[in-house]
Design an enzyme around this catalytic site. Structure first.
Site, PDB file in Angstrom:
ATOM      1  N   ASN A  31       9.931 -15.659  11.231  1.00  0.00           N
ATOM      2  CA  ASN A  31       9.897 -14.920   9.959  1.00  0.00           C
ATOM      3  C   ASN A  31       8.718 -15.319   9.069  1.00  0.00           C
ATOM      4  O   ASN A  31       8.193 -14.485   8.339  1.00  0.00           O
ATOM      5  CB  ASN A  31      11.238 -15.011   9.208  1.00  0.00           C
ATOM      6  CG  ASN A  31      11.876 -16.375   9.315  1.00  0.00           C
ATOM      7  OD1 ASN A  31      11.167 -17.370   9.492  1.00  0.00           O
ATOM      8  ND2 ASN A  31      13.175 -16.440   9.211  1.00  0.00           N
TER       9      ASN A  31
ATOM     10  N   THR B 205      11.597 -16.643  18.303  1.00  0.00           N
ATOM     11  CA  THR B 205      12.156 -17.862  17.726  1.00  0.00           C
ATOM     12  C   THR B 205      13.428 -18.236  18.455  1.00  0.00           C
ATOM     13  O   THR B 205      14.287 -17.393  18.702  1.00  0.00           O
ATOM     14  CB  THR B 205      12.461 -17.746  16.216  1.00  0.00           C
ATOM     15  OG1 THR B 205      13.269 -18.871  15.822  1.00  0.00           O
ATOM     16  CG2 THR B 205      13.232 -16.491  15.866  1.00  0.00           C
ATOM     17  N   ILE B 206      13.547 -19.509  18.789  1.00  0.00           N
ATOM     18  CA  ILE B 206      14.776 -19.983  19.434  1.00  0.00           C
ATOM     19  C   ILE B 206      15.940 -19.977  18.443  1.00  0.00           C
ATOM     20  O   ILE B 206      17.090 -20.037  18.850  1.00  0.00           O
ATOM     21  CB  ILE B 206      14.627 -21.400  20.036  1.00  0.00           C
ATOM     22  CG1 ILE B 206      14.370 -22.461  18.968  1.00  0.00           C
ATOM     23  CG2 ILE B 206      13.527 -21.421  21.085  1.00  0.00           C
ATOM     24  CD1 ILE B 206      14.551 -23.890  19.484  1.00  0.00           C
ATOM     25  N   ASP B 207      15.635 -19.911  17.136  1.00  0.00           N
ATOM     26  CA  ASP B 207      16.700 -19.948  16.132  1.00  0.00           C
ATOM     27  C   ASP B 207      17.473 -18.635  16.037  1.00  0.00           C
ATOM     28  O   ASP B 207      18.546 -18.592  15.442  1.00  0.00           O
ATOM     29  CB  ASP B 207      16.108 -20.260  14.754  1.00  0.00           C
ATOM     30  CG  ASP B 207      15.562 -21.670  14.678  1.00  0.00           C
ATOM     31  OD1 ASP B 207      16.015 -22.523  15.464  1.00  0.00           O
ATOM     32  OD2 ASP B 207      14.677 -21.926  13.835  1.00  0.00           O
TER      33      ASP B 207
ATOM     34  N   MET C 124      19.161 -27.893  17.640  1.00  0.00           N
ATOM     35  CA  MET C 124      18.259 -27.364  16.612  1.00  0.00           C
ATOM     36  C   MET C 124      18.897 -26.190  15.863  1.00  0.00           C
ATOM     37  O   MET C 124      19.704 -25.447  16.420  1.00  0.00           O
ATOM     38  CB  MET C 124      16.943 -26.912  17.234  1.00  0.00           C
ATOM     39  CG  MET C 124      15.976 -28.045  17.534  1.00  0.00           C
ATOM     40  SD  MET C 124      14.387 -27.400  18.168  1.00  0.00           S
ATOM     41  CE  MET C 124      13.413 -28.929  18.263  1.00  0.00           C
TER      42      MET C 124
ATOM     43  N   GLU D 246      21.649 -29.343  13.624  1.00  0.00           N
ATOM     44  CA  GLU D 246      20.897 -30.339  12.852  1.00  0.00           C
ATOM     45  C   GLU D 246      20.942 -30.014  11.355  1.00  0.00           C
ATOM     46  O   GLU D 246      20.813 -30.892  10.522  1.00  0.00           O
ATOM     47  CB  GLU D 246      19.442 -30.382  13.328  1.00  0.00           C
ATOM     48  CG  GLU D 246      18.702 -29.059  13.170  1.00  0.00           C
ATOM     49  CD  GLU D 246      17.278 -29.066  13.699  1.00  0.00           C
ATOM     50  OE1 GLU D 246      16.833 -30.070  14.293  1.00  0.00           O
ATOM     51  OE2 GLU D 246      16.587 -28.040  13.508  1.00  0.00           O
TER      52      GLU D 246
ATOM     53  N   TYR E  99      13.228 -31.783  21.457  1.00  0.00           N
ATOM     54  CA  TYR E  99      12.262 -30.798  21.927  1.00  0.00           C
ATOM     55  C   TYR E  99      12.590 -30.274  23.317  1.00  0.00           C
ATOM     56  O   TYR E  99      12.083 -29.228  23.725  1.00  0.00           O
ATOM     57  CB  TYR E  99      10.846 -31.383  21.831  1.00  0.00           C
ATOM     58  CG  TYR E  99      10.470 -31.534  20.384  1.00  0.00           C
ATOM     59  CD1 TYR E  99       9.930 -30.461  19.685  1.00  0.00           C
ATOM     60  CD2 TYR E  99      10.761 -32.690  19.678  1.00  0.00           C
ATOM     61  CE1 TYR E  99       9.660 -30.548  18.336  1.00  0.00           C
ATOM     62  CE2 TYR E  99      10.497 -32.788  18.322  1.00  0.00           C
ATOM     63  CZ  TYR E  99       9.944 -31.715  17.651  1.00  0.00           C
ATOM     64  OH  TYR E  99       9.692 -31.794  16.308  1.00  0.00           O
TER      65      TYR E  99
ATOM     66  N   GLN F 282      15.156 -28.802  24.338  1.00  0.00           N
ATOM     67  CA  GLN F 282      15.843 -27.504  24.306  1.00  0.00           C
ATOM     68  C   GLN F 282      14.898 -26.320  24.131  1.00  0.00           C
ATOM     69  O   GLN F 282      15.266 -25.193  24.398  1.00  0.00           O
ATOM     70  CB  GLN F 282      16.914 -27.497  23.221  1.00  0.00           C
ATOM     71  CG  GLN F 282      16.390 -27.581  21.811  1.00  0.00           C
ATOM     72  CD  GLN F 282      17.428 -28.088  20.822  1.00  0.00           C
ATOM     73  OE1 GLN F 282      18.444 -27.468  20.598  1.00  0.00           O
ATOM     74  NE2 GLN F 282      17.159 -29.232  20.221  1.00  0.00           N
TER      75      GLN F 282
END
EC number: 2.7.1.90
Lengths: 405, 405
Positions: free
Chosen positions: A108, A136-138, A180, A237, A295, A297
């Site tokens: 974003n 994004t992995i998020d 994460m 996290e 890191y 993941q």
């Protein structure tokens, strides 16, 4: 008529498939005879302002295919989050190199950069097509069913918890895995897909969409441990208390902040250690182990969802198609079109830029420590084919001889 | 004539392939019509003394094959390290259940248990065949070319560092990865197999076979960082100073010790965090990240070496063959018989029991921070087929327009 030169860059945290999008865009651009230069910027927007550019037209198709299958940003990335002045510098370089199309693969923050740069071009009357390619992995981009990179990271998390569950069943105790995710709990929630048998872990899942209280946490752990003799816990996290304060800041003697003032959450095992210490101290459980997936993941070589690979590739291809044929700026968004099928739309930049999606309420169980069936249905097809499976012995007990009772 | 009943158990830390050895032994036993009962003990020696036994003869071949491909001890494991009295209890149960063959899959502590139990049987004149089947990710059993479980864990470590290297190249900084290994550095050294290009990390590798000094460490990191602008470091959890004191105990406010008096090294991110803090404080490098690979490196579902799978399977099969045809007790040992080929021998229990192999000098580079070609040649074939590969862009630079110099 816009120039026939393309510039592409990668921003933010690397993923397992961000190079698929890069290569998708580069190979798609080769189909257009009117495009005569495809430039890559090294290390994202920083490479643009520094004119640290490479000629991707001189890459072979063969090497591009190999790079596509390699995780982490092949062009290099940056954590720079450009303000207006920085974006003006970007625009100046794009102008100097007569770039007609600007593609930025990122989250974003990156989409916000694309938005500001597009406004600068518009103000100057310079014809620049600006396209944001999601990554994004998020999984925290609004307007997307999911984001490229998330499915592969989710697969890593599911495989990690499936293995941790087996390990913990063999040597029982409490296991805390920190995943994460500062604001969005999608990746932590993916741990639920590790379960197969009814007593498999993770038994408790904590996401930042819900307030975290140490007292409730300890009660949850005790209840599970008393029942099963073991307990596996997945924790984001970014968990925070009701006041919004991150749980990790309640522990750490000093916290590191990034350029945006965000507390550094990754690259430290402090949160897992804090939670483990609490469990040992308060619940008097002896075997308590914590891992911070860190890191691994997002970067582990060789853990990828094939669905994610294909979609990330197509997002890059579609970006170029939108630029060449669509006639407007925007952000490429993945939409779910079937069970399971997906397609792409170009959505307005300001509908994505600098906004954060979090887990919708219907994905989180009322208990606040688990996901719903809706989440499982949502994520399962994204993990890709050939998910490894765990199997158990089913052998019946042998009657006791010495201690008949 | 020994009884026709077999008992098998699994001890110590789980591995990716320990169930291959279990299933190899069970399926091999089915070939002998004189064997009429195959019993498994739940949670290792503890399950024996508690008579917590299951009838593995009632498992289907199909399910056994599935369990074989599942990581972590399917029978459950234990950290109990039996003393003489405990071994006498074990022997009492074996006798009560008329067991004629005792197989224990485990590391050097487990082989010592097998040795003591075999001596008790001998003293009592009870005919008991006792076979130890090797297993440990630490690769620290003497008399073995390598141990089942190590190749798969080594593969995980190599894939993890290969990914961390790509991530760190995209977003440069210092990265510290802490790997399991109290006395033996084999698993940490496996990180060297992550390198492909000449500037790939890990750039520094620290194993417990060499004394660790914070001062030399910081000088090594500074030299690498000044040269490459980044630095990836692999560290064994068991690193210690010249006095033998573990580096982690110099940090931790309190340390946990197990039944053997060993400091708990895994399940905490403290060592990585300590080393990162030192680098930030002393070298003034801003982006320093630490990961502790923790339980992922031994339990991750879906990362396994096919060479390891086959060898672990065969170790179990050969154990039963040695028991049925060899006429003596012992420990199954893997020998390298070609490049690459392996075979099995039955070696005396007291040649393995409670001994620890560490990395031979010729495997460690004179610098003390790298491995040798000999180590690479040793490990490469064990990692198995289809190791994922990383690839780079090779695009040439585009000339600068604004900042010609």
């Amino acid at each position: 008529m816009a120039s026939n030169r393309i510039l592409i860059a990668q921003g933010g945290g690397p993923t397992a498939v961000i190079n698929q999008s890069l290569v998708g865009a580069v190979l798609e651009a080769r189909r257009y005879r009117e495009i005569d230069l495809v430039v890559g910027a090294r290390h994202g927007v920083r490479g643009i302002v520094n004119e640290d550019l490479v000629d991707l037209g001189q890459e072979t198709n063969d090497n591009l295919e190999r790079v596509a299958a390699t995780p982490a940003s092949a062009l290099g990335s940056t954590r720079d989050k450009p303000d207006l002045k920085y974006c003006q510098e970007i625009f100046k370089v794009l102008q100097a190199h007569e770039i007609g199309q600007f593609f930025y693969i990122g989250g974003n923050d990156s989409s916000d950069t694309v938005r500001i740069v597009s406004e600068e071009a518009s103000k100057s009357g310079y014809p620049l097509r600006c396209i944001h390619i999601p990554k994004t992995i998020d999984n925290d981009l609004v307007g997307n069913d999911h984001t490229p990179g998330f499915p592969s990271a989710a697969r890593f998390v599911a495989q990690a918890f499936a293995g941790a569950n087996l390990d913990n069943a063999a040597l029982p105790g409490v296991y805390v895995g920190v995943v994460m995710g500062r604001h969005a709990g999608f990746l932590t929630a993916a741990s639920a897909l590790a379960r197969k048998y009814h007593d498999d872990g993770p038994h408790l899942i904590y996401v930042p969409e819900r307030n975290f209280s140490i007292e409730s946490f300890l009660a949850d752990v005790k209840r599970t441990y008393d029942k099963l003799g073991r307990c596996i816990i997945a924790v984001s996290e970014g968990i925070h208390d009701a006041s919004g304060e991150a749980i990790i800041t309640q522990l750490a003697q000093s916290v590191e902040r990034d350029a945006h003032g965000n507390v550094q959450l990754s690259g430290t095992g402090a949160l897992a250690d804090l939670l483990c210490d609490e469990i040992k101290d308060k619940l008097k459980i002896k075997r308590v182990r914590g891992d911070t997936f860190g890191y691994l993941q997002r970067s582990f070589l060789g853990c990828v969802s094939d669905v994610d690979q294909r979609e990330a590739r197509e997002a890059g291809e579609r970006a170029v198609q939108f630029a060449m044929r669509g006639g407007r700026n925007g952000s490429v968004a993945i939409k779910r079109t079937g069970s399971y099928a997906s397609g792409f739309e170009l959505v307005p930049l300001d509908s994505v830029a600098a906004k954060t999606r979090v887990m919708e309420d219907e994905l989180i169980a009322p208990s606040g420590t688990d996901v719903t069936d809706a989440f499982r249905s949502y994520l399962q097809p994204l993990l890709g084919s050939d998910m490894p499976q765990a199997h158990r012995l089913r052998a019946p007990a042998v009657p006791k001889v010495l201690n008949r009772s």
